[in-house]
Motif scaffolding. Sequence first.
Motif, PDB file in Angstrom:
ATOM      1  N   VAL A 193      39.319  14.324 -48.045  1.00 38.36           N
ATOM      2  CA  VAL A 193      40.322  13.886 -47.073  1.00 38.36           C
ATOM      3  C   VAL A 193      41.161  15.066 -46.620  1.00 38.36           C
ATOM      4  O   VAL A 193      42.320  14.894 -46.244  1.00 38.36           O
ATOM      5  CB  VAL A 193      41.215  12.777 -47.664  1.00 38.36           C
ATOM      6  CG1 VAL A 193      40.411  11.526 -47.919  1.00 38.36           C
ATOM      7  CG2 VAL A 193      41.878  13.230 -48.961  1.00 38.36           C
ATOM      8  N   GLY A 194      40.600  16.270 -46.655  1.00 35.26           N
ATOM      9  CA  GLY A 194      41.321  17.436 -46.173  1.00 35.26           C
ATOM     10  C   GLY A 194      41.313  17.508 -44.654  1.00 35.26           C
ATOM     11  O   GLY A 194      40.717  16.687 -43.947  1.00 35.26           O
ATOM     12  N   ILE A 195      42.012  18.516 -44.135  1.00 34.54           N
ATOM     13  CA  ILE A 195      42.112  18.653 -42.677  1.00 34.54           C
ATOM     14  C   ILE A 195      40.737  18.879 -42.067  1.00 34.54           C
ATOM     15  O   ILE A 195      40.388  18.290 -41.039  1.00 34.54           O
ATOM     16  CB  ILE A 195      43.077  19.811 -42.338  1.00 34.54           C
ATOM     17  CG1 ILE A 195      44.488  19.495 -42.863  1.00 34.54           C
ATOM     18  CG2 ILE A 195      43.122  20.041 -40.837  1.00 34.54           C
ATOM     19  CD1 ILE A 195      45.484  20.610 -42.641  1.00 34.54           C
ATOM     20  N   LYS A 196      39.912  19.728 -42.688  1.00 34.83           N
ATOM     21  CA  LYS A 196      38.586  20.009 -42.134  1.00 34.83           C
ATOM     22  C   LYS A 196      37.723  18.754 -42.112  1.00 34.83           C
ATOM     23  O   LYS A 196      37.035  18.477 -41.114  1.00 34.83           O
ATOM     24  CB  LYS A 196      37.912  21.102 -42.962  1.00 34.83           C
ATOM     25  CG  LYS A 196      38.623  22.440 -42.941  1.00 34.83           C
ATOM     26  CD  LYS A 196      38.591  23.071 -41.563  1.00 34.83           C
ATOM     27  CE  LYS A 196      39.226  24.460 -41.591  1.00 34.83           C
ATOM     28  NZ  LYS A 196      39.245  25.077 -40.247  1.00 34.83           N
ATOM     29  N   ALA A 197      37.743  17.978 -43.212  1.00 34.36           N
ATOM     30  CA  ALA A 197      36.911  16.777 -43.269  1.00 34.36           C
ATOM     31  C   ALA A 197      37.358  15.742 -42.244  1.00 34.36           C
ATOM     32  O   ALA A 197      36.526  15.100 -41.588  1.00 34.36           O
ATOM     33  CB  ALA A 197      36.952  16.186 -44.680  1.00 34.36           C
ATOM     34  N   LEU A 198      38.677  15.553 -42.080  1.00 36.21           N
ATOM     35  CA  LEU A 198      39.161  14.562 -41.116  1.00 36.21           C
ATOM     36  C   LEU A 198      38.937  15.030 -39.681  1.00 36.21           C
ATOM     37  O   LEU A 198      38.666  14.217 -38.793  1.00 36.21           O
ATOM     38  CB  LEU A 198      40.648  14.301 -41.364  1.00 36.21           C
ATOM     39  CG  LEU A 198      40.984  13.618 -42.703  1.00 36.21           C
ATOM     40  CD1 LEU A 198      42.491  13.523 -42.879  1.00 36.21           C
ATOM     41  CD2 LEU A 198      40.347  12.236 -42.773  1.00 36.21           C
ATOM     42  N   THR A 199      39.038  16.341 -39.429  1.00 30.51           N
ATOM     43  CA  THR A 199      38.773  16.846 -38.082  1.00 30.51           C
ATOM     44  C   THR A 199      37.320  16.644 -37.693  1.00 30.51           C
ATOM     45  O   THR A 199      37.004  16.340 -36.535  1.00 30.51           O
ATOM     46  CB  THR A 199      39.141  18.337 -38.009  1.00 30.51           C
ATOM     47  OG1 THR A 199      40.503  18.515 -38.406  1.00 30.51           O
ATOM     48  CG2 THR A 199      38.972  18.871 -36.595  1.00 30.51           C
ATOM     49  N   GLY A 254      42.695  16.888 -33.069  1.00 27.57           N
ATOM     50  CA  GLY A 254      42.577  18.266 -33.515  1.00 27.57           C
ATOM     51  C   GLY A 254      43.228  18.488 -34.872  1.00 27.57           C
ATOM     52  O   GLY A 254      43.858  17.603 -35.460  1.00 27.57           O
ATOM     53  N   GLU A 255      43.066  19.721 -35.372  1.00 26.75           N
ATOM     54  CA  GLU A 255      43.597  20.050 -36.688  1.00 26.75           C
ATOM     55  C   GLU A 255      45.121  19.947 -36.732  1.00 26.75           C
ATOM     56  O   GLU A 255      45.684  19.519 -37.745  1.00 26.75           O
ATOM     57  CB  GLU A 255      43.155  21.461 -37.085  1.00 26.75           C
ATOM     58  CG  GLU A 255      41.682  21.609 -37.378  1.00 26.75           C
ATOM     59  CD  GLU A 255      41.333  22.969 -37.942  1.00 26.75           C
ATOM     60  OE1 GLU A 255      40.145  23.256 -38.097  1.00 26.75           O
ATOM     61  OE2 GLU A 255      42.275  23.753 -38.227  1.00 26.75           O
ATOM     62  N   MET A 256      45.788  20.335 -35.652  1.00 28.60           N
ATOM     63  CA  MET A 256      47.252  20.313 -35.662  1.00 28.60           C
ATOM     64  C   MET A 256      47.782  18.885 -35.769  1.00 28.60           C
ATOM     65  O   MET A 256      48.704  18.614 -36.542  1.00 28.60           O
ATOM     66  CB  MET A 256      47.787  20.998 -34.404  1.00 28.60           C
ATOM     67  CG  MET A 256      47.459  22.480 -34.313  1.00 28.60           C
ATOM     68  SD  MET A 256      48.187  23.269 -32.863  1.00 28.60           S
ATOM     69  CE  MET A 256      49.933  23.037 -33.186  1.00 28.60           C
ATOM     70  N   ARG A 257      47.197  17.936 -35.027  1.00 28.48           N
ATOM     71  CA  ARG A 257      47.672  16.554 -35.081  1.00 28.48           C
ATOM     72  C   ARG A 257      47.360  15.928 -36.438  1.00 28.48           C
ATOM     73  O   ARG A 257      48.174  15.180 -36.995  1.00 28.48           O
ATOM     74  CB  ARG A 257      47.036  15.737 -33.955  1.00 28.48           C
ATOM     75  CG  ARG A 257      47.431  16.185 -32.548  1.00 28.48           C
ATOM     76  CD  ARG A 257      46.872  15.245 -31.504  1.00 28.48           C
ATOM     77  NE  ARG A 257      47.470  13.917 -31.603  1.00 28.48           N
ATOM     78  CZ  ARG A 257      47.089  12.885 -30.865  1.00 28.48           C
ATOM     79  NH1 ARG A 257      46.111  13.032 -29.969  1.00 28.48           N
ATOM     80  NH2 ARG A 257      47.675  11.720 -31.010  1.00 28.48           N
ATOM     81  N   ILE A 258      46.169  16.226 -36.979  1.00 31.65           N
ATOM     82  CA  ILE A 258      45.811  15.666 -38.287  1.00 31.65           C
ATOM     83  C   ILE A 258      46.685  16.269 -39.376  1.00 31.65           C
ATOM     84  O   ILE A 258      47.144  15.571 -40.289  1.00 31.65           O
ATOM     85  CB  ILE A 258      44.316  15.894 -38.568  1.00 31.65           C
ATOM     86  CG1 ILE A 258      43.478  15.006 -37.641  1.00 31.65           C
ATOM     87  CG2 ILE A 258      43.975  15.619 -40.025  1.00 31.65           C
ATOM     88  CD1 ILE A 258      41.996  15.143 -37.803  1.00 31.65           C
ATOM     89  N   ALA A 259      46.958  17.576 -39.307  1.00 36.48           N
ATOM     90  CA  ALA A 259      47.822  18.200 -40.305  1.00 36.48           C
ATOM     91  C   ALA A 259      49.235  17.618 -40.245  1.00 36.48           C
ATOM     92  O   ALA A 259      49.860  17.361 -41.282  1.00 36.48           O
ATOM     93  CB  ALA A 259      47.856  19.713 -40.099  1.00 36.48           C
ATOM     94  N   ALA A 260      49.732  17.380 -39.024  1.00 35.41           N
ATOM     95  CA  ALA A 260      51.064  16.782 -38.894  1.00 35.41           C
ATOM     96  C   ALA A 260      51.084  15.357 -39.443  1.00 35.41           C
ATOM     97  O   ALA A 260      52.054  14.934 -40.087  1.00 35.41           O
ATOM     98  CB  ALA A 260      51.495  16.789 -37.427  1.00 35.41           C
ATOM     99  N   ALA A 261      50.000  14.607 -39.219  1.00 37.78           N
ATOM    100  CA  ALA A 261      49.942  13.241 -39.748  1.00 37.78           C
ATOM    101  C   ALA A 261      49.902  13.235 -41.273  1.00 37.78           C
ATOM    102  O   ALA A 261      50.550  12.400 -41.918  1.00 37.78           O
ATOM    103  CB  ALA A 261      48.714  12.522 -39.180  1.00 37.78           C
TER     104      ALA A 261
END
Length: 316
Positions: free
Chosen positions: A69-75, A81-88
């Motif tokens: 469930v890391g940023i790379k896997a969810l992206t 994008g990575e920025m929106r997923i990281a912020a979430a």
Amino acid sequence: MATQHPNALTRALAELPGPLPAFGVIHIAIPHTSRFTVVGNHLAQHAELSLVAIGIGVHIQSLPVGSLVGIKALTARFAEGEMRIAAALRELEAHGYLRRAHVRLANGRMATRTVFCNQPGALERAGRVVVAPKVPPAVPEEAPAVPEEPPAPPPAPEPDPVPESHPPVRVPPRTAPKPPRRPLPQPRELTPELRRTASAILADLRSHAKELVLSEDDIEELIPGVAAWLEREVRPDAIRHALTADLPKPPKYPAKIVRHRLTVLLPPPLPGAEELAPAAHRPLVIPLQNCDGCDRAFRSREPGRCRGCRDLAAAA
């Protein structure tokens, strides 16, 4: 134009009790029997989380234990994008749904475990971490009152569903008993010469690493471990390097560090000349077997019958 017939949706709306609202969403609640996840309204209707954070939270809660469930896997899974997923993910972490626990592995290293909690408030009250949520009874949670929308009708009572997921896995609390410590290596025979050399190596460690200052009691306790290394024909300079290389800064317990390295880094005994000889030069020895037919001895890798009994059987 062909005449339109009432479809399944029209029939389902007609079966709803009471008058339908003039506007707003209408719920048709069909009980799930497989592949479902119980999500609390405190997450699905969170007043401070963004829609992306709520969606990612529901997605993570639906995954089995061990999923990435890391940023790379969810992206790779979603179009955001990575920025929106990281912020979430930061939003979920700030509100207690997503947590990171530091645990010690069997090799002594620290690792970070990602933990998702389906009820952060209950977690704080219970004082424990639940990695996989427990399935509550199949009672629908009441939604907050909305003036223009009536609450959804409750589903028909049925046995509690069992989701297709792994059973709850609980992270042991910090007060859980630790696994027993591995014993210090022992030599076959602690001769006076081995004792003297091992004591000298331990006392000289502070000359090569100023942090490793050992007391006389520490040296006396660690002598068998160094003697076991010497007995396996490890040179003193190799032992010294294994005990002093890449030390943590600063080492709080020098004796424990030395004991740990003597235990987990113990090399195997040197192989003999026969083990190191090339396979082509080794004599091929085929074991003797007793014939199942005539009980005479013959050489074979597998038990069975000798050549004479096999020939007789073939001729017959």
